[in-house]
Design a protein around this motif. Structure first.
Motif, PDB file in Angstrom:
ATOM      1  N   ALA A 188       0.828  -1.209   0.000  1.00  0.00           N
ATOM      2  CA  ALA A 188       0.000   0.000   0.000  1.00  0.00           C
ATOM      3  C   ALA A 188       0.861   1.257   0.000  1.00  0.00           C
ATOM      4  CB  ALA A 188      -0.929  -0.004   1.217  1.00  0.00           C
ATOM      5  N   PHE A 189       2.076   1.152   0.517  1.00  0.00           N
ATOM      6  CA  PHE A 189       2.985   2.305   0.482  1.00  0.00           C
ATOM      7  C   PHE A 189       3.422   2.609  -0.951  1.00  0.00           C
ATOM      8  CE2 PHE A 189       3.837   0.446   4.778  1.00  0.00           C
ATOM      9  CZ  PHE A 189       3.227   1.454   5.504  1.00  0.00           C
ATOM     10  N   LEU A 190       3.553   1.569  -1.788  1.00  0.00           N
ATOM     11  CA  LEU A 190       3.865   1.806  -3.201  1.00  0.00           C
ATOM     12  C   LEU A 190       2.722   2.559  -3.875  1.00  0.00           C
ATOM     13  CD1 LEU A 190       5.375  -1.662  -4.215  1.00  0.00           C
ATOM     14  CD2 LEU A 190       6.547   0.348  -3.313  1.00  0.00           C
ATOM     15  N   VAL A 191       1.500   2.208  -3.515  1.00  0.00           N
ATOM     16  CA  VAL A 191       0.345   2.926  -4.051  1.00  0.00           C
ATOM     17  C   VAL A 191       0.374   4.383  -3.601  1.00  0.00           C
ATOM     18  CG1 VAL A 191      -2.184   3.043  -4.038  1.00  0.00           C
ATOM     19  CG2 VAL A 191      -1.042   0.829  -4.162  1.00  0.00           C
ATOM     20  N   ASN A 192       0.839   4.637  -2.381  1.00  0.00           N
ATOM     21  CA  ASN A 192       0.910   6.007  -1.880  1.00  0.00           C
ATOM     22  C   ASN A 192       1.898   6.841  -2.685  1.00  0.00           C
ATOM     23  OD1 ASN A 192      -0.069   7.881   0.091  1.00  0.00           O
ATOM     24  ND2 ASN A 192       1.876   7.729   1.166  1.00  0.00           N
ATOM     25  N   VAL A 193       3.040   6.253  -3.048  1.00  0.00           N
ATOM     26  CA  VAL A 193       4.017   6.958  -3.891  1.00  0.00           C
ATOM     27  C   VAL A 193       3.431   7.228  -5.272  1.00  0.00           C
ATOM     28  CG1 VAL A 193       6.275   6.778  -4.997  1.00  0.00           C
ATOM     29  CG2 VAL A 193       5.992   6.032  -2.638  1.00  0.00           C
ATOM     30  N   ALA A 194       2.763   6.211  -5.841  1.00  0.00           N
ATOM     31  CA  ALA A 194       2.152   6.392  -7.149  1.00  0.00           C
ATOM     32  C   ALA A 194       1.054   7.452  -7.108  1.00  0.00           C
ATOM     33  CB  ALA A 194       1.585   5.064  -7.650  1.00  0.00           C
ATOM     34  N   LEU A 195       0.326   7.534  -6.014  1.00  0.00           N
ATOM     35  CA  LEU A 195      -0.718   8.551  -5.883  1.00  0.00           C
ATOM     36  C   LEU A 195      -0.121   9.954  -5.831  1.00  0.00           C
ATOM     37  CD1 LEU A 195      -3.710   9.229  -5.483  1.00  0.00           C
ATOM     38  CD2 LEU A 195      -3.392   8.883  -3.032  1.00  0.00           C
ATOM     39  N   ALA A 196       1.002  10.114  -5.116  1.00  0.00           N
ATOM     40  CA  ALA A 196       1.676  11.417  -5.084  1.00  0.00           C
ATOM     41  C   ALA A 196       2.184  11.806  -6.463  1.00  0.00           C
ATOM     42  CB  ALA A 196       2.831  11.380  -4.077  1.00  0.00           C
ATOM     43  N   ASP A 197       2.738  10.836  -7.195  1.00  0.00           N
ATOM     44  CA  ASP A 197       3.189  11.115  -8.560  1.00  0.00           C
ATOM     45  C   ASP A 197       2.006  11.435  -9.475  1.00  0.00           C
ATOM     46  OD1 ASP A 197       5.835  10.698  -7.888  1.00  0.00           O
ATOM     47  OD2 ASP A 197       5.805   8.572  -8.442  1.00  0.00           O
ATOM     48  N   LEU A 198       0.874  10.787  -9.229  1.00  0.00           N
ATOM     49  CA  LEU A 198      -0.304  11.039 -10.057  1.00  0.00           C
ATOM     50  C   LEU A 198      -0.835  12.456  -9.847  1.00  0.00           C
ATOM     51  CD1 LEU A 198      -2.307   9.783 -12.063  1.00  0.00           C
ATOM     52  CD2 LEU A 198      -3.649   8.990 -10.106  1.00  0.00           C
ATOM     53  N   LEU A 199      -0.685  12.994  -8.652  1.00  0.00           N
ATOM     54  CA  LEU A 199      -1.104  14.378  -8.411  1.00  0.00           C
ATOM     55  C   LEU A 199      -0.249  15.351  -9.229  1.00  0.00           C
ATOM     56  CD1 LEU A 199      -1.765  14.436  -4.555  1.00  0.00           C
ATOM     57  CD2 LEU A 199      -3.447  14.416  -6.399  1.00  0.00           C
ATOM     58  N   VAL A 200       1.031  15.020  -9.380  1.00  0.00           N
ATOM     59  CA  VAL A 200       1.915  15.884 -10.178  1.00  0.00           C
ATOM     60  C   VAL A 200       1.557  15.808 -11.653  1.00  0.00           C
ATOM     61  CG1 VAL A 200       4.305  16.301 -10.872  1.00  0.00           C
ATOM     62  CG2 VAL A 200       3.784  15.746  -8.496  1.00  0.00           C
ATOM     63  N   THR A 201       1.424  14.577 -12.164  1.00  0.00           N
ATOM     64  CA  THR A 201       1.141  14.420 -13.592  1.00  0.00           C
ATOM     65  C   THR A 201      -0.307  14.708 -13.949  1.00  0.00           C
ATOM     66  OG1 THR A 201       0.705  12.044 -13.259  1.00  0.00           O
ATOM     67  CG2 THR A 201       2.961  12.698 -13.820  1.00  0.00           C
ATOM     68  N   GLY A 202      -1.199  14.598 -12.972  1.00  0.00           N
ATOM     69  CA  GLY A 202      -2.617  14.794 -13.258  1.00  0.00           C
ATOM     70  C   GLY A 202      -3.162  16.151 -12.884  1.00  0.00           C
ATOM     71  N   LEU A 203      -2.410  16.936 -12.093  1.00  0.00           N
ATOM     72  CA  LEU A 203      -2.884  18.274 -11.696  1.00  0.00           C
ATOM     73  C   LEU A 203      -1.885  19.369 -12.041  1.00  0.00           C
ATOM     74  CD1 LEU A 203      -4.642  17.757  -8.222  1.00  0.00           C
ATOM     75  CD2 LEU A 203      -5.689  18.313 -10.412  1.00  0.00           C
TER      76      LEU A 203
END
Length: 376
Positions: free
Chosen positions: A87-102
């Motif tokens: 789940a921590f890997l998902v947390n890193v991917a979510l932070a990266d998704l905020l950069v690429t998606g917002l």
């Protein structure tokens, strides 16, 4: 009359001198950042073609967002990856998704509109970037601790890391990051890239950076060094670990490469900040290095192709998105299935009838309850 005229002329002369002095100060201030106004923390350098900047951001945002979505989906659908620690890997991917998606889409909108960025737009992007940076570096330290506990401690001790503990740690990471960002914005701490105020690092900022950045980096280095030494000693011994141990170590190596990628993209920016405390650096260098660091969010998902289960999940998700057939995701067998192999359990998805015509590339498997079911 002559006195009055002389007095008026004197006032006019003094006024012109004051105005000239203000103009000189304005030019001096502008010359301090001469050549930097054409570089924006939002829209990149104006020396680059507008179409080129827009195309670059579109490619980065599209591929980065798709890759991070694939990474999150892989942890969800692949049985070997569906572990509480991942789940921590998902947390890193979510932070990266905020950069690429917002962050990147906002810059694309500003470039497409053809207007200069506003202070509010720049503040929004910089705040989100700092938030995602802190979440990522704190999560990477937590991943190192979880990997060490999974490989170097007993199963009973690792079992104490429950889903509740993982959820609590993820929430705590986001709360710490949000609190730091709010305090930084409220008290105007640190450099202000939006107003092009890049000052030397003060003692308070150095202490904060040491706690929030230096300490997680130290934890990552120590834990991964101890982990690699322990695993190599186990591999050389007469005892042969189970296959799941090798799979976990393979994923750990992907996590180590992810940390190295993070350092590769963010270390130049950090070094520039440190050097600026002793020797002034052109602000355009900071803007270019900051965009270089943000591009890490588009490449982190690619690193996990080194892991066989991530790679297999990526391929299956790609086949599913590209309308291929015979795509299956392994699932744990439920109780009462007679010990059937998990690879024989297939994931089924209900498709809307209008999109499930006979001409579709997904063949029909069955029609339970009158609905077409397609096998992935």
């Amino acid at each position: 009359m002559n006195v009055t005229t002389t007095y008026s002329g004197t006032i006019s002369s003094v006024t012109s001198v004051i105005g000239l002095g203000s103009d000189i100060r304005l030019k001096a201030t502008t010359s301090a950042i001469d050549g930097d106004l054409d570089v924006s923390p939002v829209t990149l350098s104006s020396d680059w073609p507008r179409v080129g900047r827009l195309s670059l951001l579109i490619v980065l945002a599209s591929l980065g967002s798709l890759g991070n979505i694939f990474m999150i989906s892989a942890v969800v659908v692949e049985d070997q990856l569906s572990k509480r620690g991942n789940a921590f890997l998902v947390n890193v991917a979510l932070a990266d998704l905020l950069v690429t998606g917002l962050v990147m889409p906002v810059s694309m909108i500003v470039i497409l509109a053809g207007h200069e960025e506003s202070l509010a737009t720049c503040r929004f992007e910089s705040t989100l970037e700092i938030l995602c940076f802190l979440v990522t570096i704190l999560t990477l330290a937590t991943i190192a601790g979880e990997n060490y506990a999974r490989l170097c401690t007993s199963a009973e001790r690792y079992a104490s890391l429950t889903v509740r503990h993982v959820t609590t740690m993820i929430i705590a990471i986001w709360l710490v990051a949000v609190i730091v960002v709010v305090l930084q914005s409220q008290f105007d701490l640190g450099p202000d890239f939006c107003r092009r105020r890049i000052n030397s690092i003060s003692m308070e900022q150095a202490v904060g950076a040491g706690v929030l950045v230096g300490l997680p980096v130290l934890i990552v280095l120590v834990l991964y060094a101890k982990l690699v030494i322990y695993v190599r000693r186990v591999m050389r011994g007469p005892y042969k670990p189970p296959i799941t141990f090798s799979w976990d170590y393979e994923l750990t190596k992907a996590n180590i490469f992810s940390c190295q990628l993070f350092a590769l993209f963010w270390l130049p920016f950090g070094l520039a900040m440190c050097i600026n405390s002793f020797k002034s650096i052109n602000p355009r260098v900071f803007y270019h290095l900051s965009w270089f660091a943000l591009s890490k969010s588009c490449l982190n998902c690619v690193v996990y192709c080194l892991d066989r289960h991530f790679r297999c999940a990526y391929i299956k998700l790609f086949h599913y998105c590209c309308c291929k057939t015979s795509v299956s995701f392994s699932r744990r067998p439920r109780g009462g299935e007679g010990g059937r192999n998990s690879s024989d359990v297939r994931l089924r998805v209900h498709i809307i009838h209008s999109y499930a015509s006979p001409s579709s590339c997904r063949p029909t498997v069955a029609r339970p309850n009158g609905r077409d079911v397609y096998e992935l």
